[in-house]
Design a protein around this motif. Structure first.
Motif: not given
Length: 236
Positions: A13-34
């Protein structure tokens, strides 16, 4: 050289959650705003050598190749027994352990994410390049969000730092970088092969020892402290 690498991803679980957190919030927060949703906000000013859209696309492609038993965790489907595509892994005296799944990943996508990691590393020191100033602001916001996420799920509270966020991405990419540089991972991949759904694979001797070393090392990387590592190890 092949265009892909083969990584081993454990059903922990802790490994899979880590992969999920790379997407959200990290990669998501980097994206341009709408513009329509946030008309008063301005986009981050990213270095010209960093394409955050490409990072988003690369990470989603990486997540898309994870097998069903792993992605079911990200979709909260752990109540299904058995999870489609899963198998059982035994070691030692017949104890069931967290299963390991071979995953084929594009070298290009890994390179895109490694480029992101390199930029985030350069943003951490106070001597960061001038065009990395917004990156440290993003890391600050992501660290705050990760702290909030931990507190909301009732975990022992951990205050995340900007360096913690970068470390999570480092661990994720190290795991996904393939088994070539890790003798234990290579041995485990050879032992597991392509696991067939519904089957049972038993590791013995050197294979079981390699499993304990490899998962133990990974747990140390994803755990926040010794107590957390002990708790994860108890469930694996």
């Amino acid at each position: 050289m092949s265009d892909t690498v083969t990584a081993l991803v454990p059903d922990i679980d802790e490994v899979l959650v880590l992969l999920d957190h790379v997407e959200d919030p990290l990669v998501g927060y980097l994206q341009p705003v709408s513009g329509e949703e946030n008309p008063d906000e301005e986009d981050w000013q990213m270095p010209q050598t960093l394409n955050v859209r490409a990072a988003e696309q690369a990470w989603r492609r990486i997540l898309s190749v994870l097998p069903e038993p792993l992605t079911s965790h990200l979709r909260d489907r752990r109540d299904e027994e058995p999870v489609p595509g899963s198998y059982q892994l035994l070691t030692g005296a017949g104890y069931q352990r967290a299963s390991l799944y071979p995953v084929t990943i594009s070298r290009f996508d890994l390179a895109v994410m490694t480029n992101l990691l390199d930029h985030l590393r350069r943003a951490l020191p106070t001597t960061r390049p001038a065009d990395h100033r917004d990156l440290i602001e993003v890391l600050d916001q992501v660290a705050d969000r990760r702290t909030d996420m931990d507190s909301h799920i009732g975990a022992r509270r951990h205050t995340y730092t900007q360096a913690d966020v970068v470390r999570e991405l480092e661990v994720a990419l190290d795991l996904l970088g393939g088994v070539d540089q890790d003798a234990d991972a290579a041995l485990l991949l050879e032992a597991i092969g392509t696991p067939q759904p519904g089957t049972t694979i038993e590791l013995r001797g050197e294979q079981a020892e390699a499993y304990d070393r490899w998962t133990g090392s990974l747990i140390q990387k994803v755990a926040r402290d010794r107590v957390d590592a002990a708790l994860i190890r108890y469930t694996v």
